[in-house]
Design a protein around this motif. Sequence first.
Motif, short mmCIF file in Angstrom:
data_model
loop_
_atom_site.label_atom_id
_atom_site.label_comp_id
_atom_site.label_asym_id
_atom_site.label_seq_id
_atom_site.Cartn_x
_atom_site.Cartn_y
_atom_site.Cartn_z
N VAL A 1 -21.01 74.63 121.41
CA VAL A 1 -22.19 74.27 121.35
C VAL A 1 -22.59 73.05 120.55
O VAL A 1 -23.79 72.54 120.75
N MET A 2 -21.82 72.65 119.51
CA MET A 2 -22.35 71.54 118.94
C MET A 2 -21.70 70.34 119.32
O MET A 2 -20.68 70.15 119.80
N PRO A 3 -22.61 69.19 119.29
CA PRO A 3 -22.39 67.84 119.93
C PRO A 3 -21.04 67.33 119.15
O PRO A 3 -20.88 67.36 117.85
N SER A 4 -20.08 66.77 119.76
CA SER A 4 -18.85 66.26 119.01
C SER A 4 -18.86 64.91 119.08
O SER A 4 -19.51 64.13 119.76
N VAL A 5 -18.19 64.61 117.93
CA VAL A 5 -17.93 62.96 117.82
C VAL A 5 -16.64 62.49 118.66
O VAL A 5 -15.96 63.42 119.14
N ARG A 6 -16.93 61.39 119.12
CA ARG A 6 -15.81 60.90 120.07
C ARG A 6 -14.28 60.91 119.45
O ARG A 6 -14.47 60.53 118.36
N ARG A 7 -13.57 61.58 120.09
CA ARG A 7 -12.14 61.88 119.54
C ARG A 7 -11.05 60.65 119.94
O ARG A 7 -11.07 60.21 121.23
N ASN A 8 -10.53 60.17 118.93
CA ASN A 8 -9.49 59.12 119.41
C ASN A 8 -8.30 59.79 119.90
O ASN A 8 -7.82 60.74 119.35
N ASP A 9 -8.00 59.34 121.12
CA ASP A 9 -7.02 60.15 121.85
C ASP A 9 -5.80 59.14 122.32
O ASP A 9 -4.81 59.62 122.96
N THR A 10 -5.62 57.91 121.68
CA THR A 10 -5.00 56.92 122.10
C THR A 10 -4.58 55.98 121.07
O THR A 10 -5.41 55.80 120.18
N GLN A 11 -3.43 55.58 121.28
CA GLN A 11 -3.01 54.57 119.76
C GLN A 11 -2.61 53.01 120.62
O GLN A 11 -2.01 52.94 121.54
N ILE A 12 -3.15 51.93 119.97
CA ILE A 12 -2.81 50.73 120.13
C ILE A 12 -1.64 50.15 119.53
O ILE A 12 -1.51 50.24 118.40
N LEU A 13 -0.70 49.98 120.30
CA LEU A 13 0.70 49.64 119.81
C LEU A 13 0.87 48.27 119.55
O LEU A 13 1.54 47.71 118.69
N ALA A 14 0.29 47.24 120.48
CA ALA A 14 0.45 45.61 120.21
C ALA A 14 -0.71 45.30 120.90
O ALA A 14 -1.18 45.78 122.12
N VAL A 15 -1.23 44.17 120.72
CA VAL A 15 -2.12 43.17 121.28
C VAL A 15 -1.72 41.91 121.47
O VAL A 15 -1.23 41.23 120.34
N ASP A 16 -1.55 41.29 122.59
CA ASP A 16 -1.05 39.72 122.75
C ASP A 16 -2.16 38.95 123.05
O ASP A 16 -2.68 39.04 124.24
N THR A 17 -2.81 38.19 122.04
CA THR A 17 -4.08 37.37 122.46
C THR A 17 -3.40 36.27 123.24
O THR A 17 -4.60 35.80 123.96
N TYR B 1 -11.06 50.51 132.97
CA TYR B 1 -11.37 51.39 132.17
C TYR B 1 -11.94 50.79 130.97
O TYR B 1 -11.77 49.46 130.78
N GLY B 2 -12.17 51.51 129.89
CA GLY B 2 -12.76 51.04 128.56
C GLY B 2 -11.88 51.64 127.47
O GLY B 2 -11.29 52.43 127.67
N LEU B 3 -12.18 51.13 126.34
CA LEU B 3 -11.33 51.52 125.01
C LEU B 3 -12.15 51.46 124.10
O LEU B 3 -12.46 50.20 123.65
N PHE B 4 -12.63 52.58 123.19
CA PHE B 4 -13.41 52.60 121.93
C PHE B 4 -12.25 51.99 120.93
O PHE B 4 -11.47 53.01 120.85
N THR B 5 -12.69 51.07 120.18
CA THR B 5 -11.88 50.73 119.04
C THR B 5 -12.58 50.62 117.74
O THR B 5 -13.62 50.69 117.83
N ASP C 1 -6.04 53.46 116.05
CA ASP C 1 -6.54 54.49 116.73
C ASP C 1 -7.82 54.15 117.53
O ASP C 1 -8.55 53.25 117.21
N ALA C 2 -7.68 54.67 118.85
CA ALA C 2 -8.58 54.31 119.82
C ALA C 2 -8.97 55.47 120.58
O ALA C 2 -8.33 56.66 120.76
N ALA C 3 -10.03 55.39 121.59
CA ALA C 3 -10.44 56.28 122.39
C ALA C 3 -10.63 55.61 123.85
O ALA C 3 -11.33 54.95 124.19
N PHE C 4 -9.58 56.15 124.75
CA PHE C 4 -9.65 55.82 126.20
C PHE C 4 -10.85 56.37 126.93
O PHE C 4 -11.34 57.43 126.78
N SER C 5 -11.62 55.48 127.61
CA SER C 5 -12.88 55.88 128.38
C SER C 5 -13.07 55.45 129.84
O SER C 5 -12.54 54.20 130.14
N GLY C 6 -13.73 56.32 130.46
CA GLY C 6 -13.92 55.96 131.85
C GLY C 6 -15.46 55.38 132.10
O GLY C 6 -15.60 54.73 133.19
N TRP C 7 -16.14 55.02 130.89
CA TRP C 7 -17.60 54.18 130.93
C TRP C 7 -17.44 53.00 131.61
O TRP C 7 -18.17 52.85 132.62
N TYR C 8 -16.57 52.27 131.49
CA TYR C 8 -16.33 50.56 131.44
C TYR C 8 -17.67 50.12 131.24
O TYR C 8 -17.53 49.16 130.40
#
Length: 382
Positions: A35-51, A70-74, A111-118
């Motif tokens: 019943v208590m509103p939850s904080v967004r949970r990190n469920d994904t790890q960023i392993l590398a970024v190639d800029t 998709y979206g990714l909260f970082t 640490d990151a959170a995968f999202s469908g929001w876009y």
Amino acid sequence: MKSLRHAVAFAVPAAIAAGAAAGAAAVLATARRVVMPSVRRNDTQILAVDTGAQTIELSRTPDTELPGRYGLFTTGTYGYVKLGAVLSADATSVRRKLLTQIEPGARVDRDAAFSGWYHQSPSELHLPWESVLIGSPAGPCPAWLFPADSSTWVIQVHGRGTLRSECLRAVPVMHALGLPTLVVSYRNDGEAPRTRGGSYALGASEWRDVDAAIGYALRQGAQRVVLMGWSMGGAIALQTAVSSEQRDAIAGVILDSPVVDWRTVLRFQARESGLREPLPGLAMGALGNRFLARLSGAEEAIPFDRLDMVARASELDAPILILHSDDDGFVPADASHALADARPDLVTMPEFHVARHTKLWNYDESAWSSAITGWLTAQGLA
């Protein structure tokens, strides 16, 4: 020997009492998480970024391996980035195209959170919109209004632990059909007013804020409304459909990955979290008891019978479109299928597979959009 007997006589009841206390604490803690509103949970790890190539490598999960956008909260330089197609994958990682430009030297934490929001903001849709306030029993609830010419309005309701941005994916589909869309907030969601306890009622009270949105739409010239609920927003929409004194204006209900029966959902989520009976049943029992519910953080007892829309299927009278993947992974589709079986005269439920919870648009935008467009047209609502 006498002292030993006395020690045993004291220790055994104390141990039982301690075990009971620990068990009660576990039950209440489990109930509180519901019943208590939850904080967004990190469920994904960023392993590398190639800029240079603008790609990102993520830990492989049933969500991160999905095709689509998709979206990714970082955390770090960027709070949110958009992700495109899967470019490659192995047993432990997935490499995807970045749709948000990440500059060299940027800090992107692991640490990151995968999202469908876009979409995060209504301005990203490049459609006319305005911010409005809905006067509800909880207080003024912020909403986004996307105007159009029809007298049939769509009112969108987001899910548990999310915000209005979750609903933005559906706005272009409705706009293309000429339907005004009102994207609403509701009590304790982090944008609308907070009640005394700040807890969710799982739809049992939040529907009143959606009912206020119906009243707002009718005062602005709407003649009919279509409710669209995502996840827990589906439970809220269904409660509105059977409880509102304005239900005659509800011409249809669209549900994306909906909660149709909370007991089914909570038992599934408990199993997925490694919790075994009787703990989930005891937690729901606690939430159904007024005194124990308040100890768990709820403001009132949760009326699970009233929230079971399969059992209350005969009370529904508006046509319903259910979009629910059989591979949801968070809110099982069982109760959605049960509602479709109980009311085949009202419920349309096309098949969706593979797509995860509230990610049907992301996984197959064409099929998802076509299902909504075809259904609204067939119902004479577009």
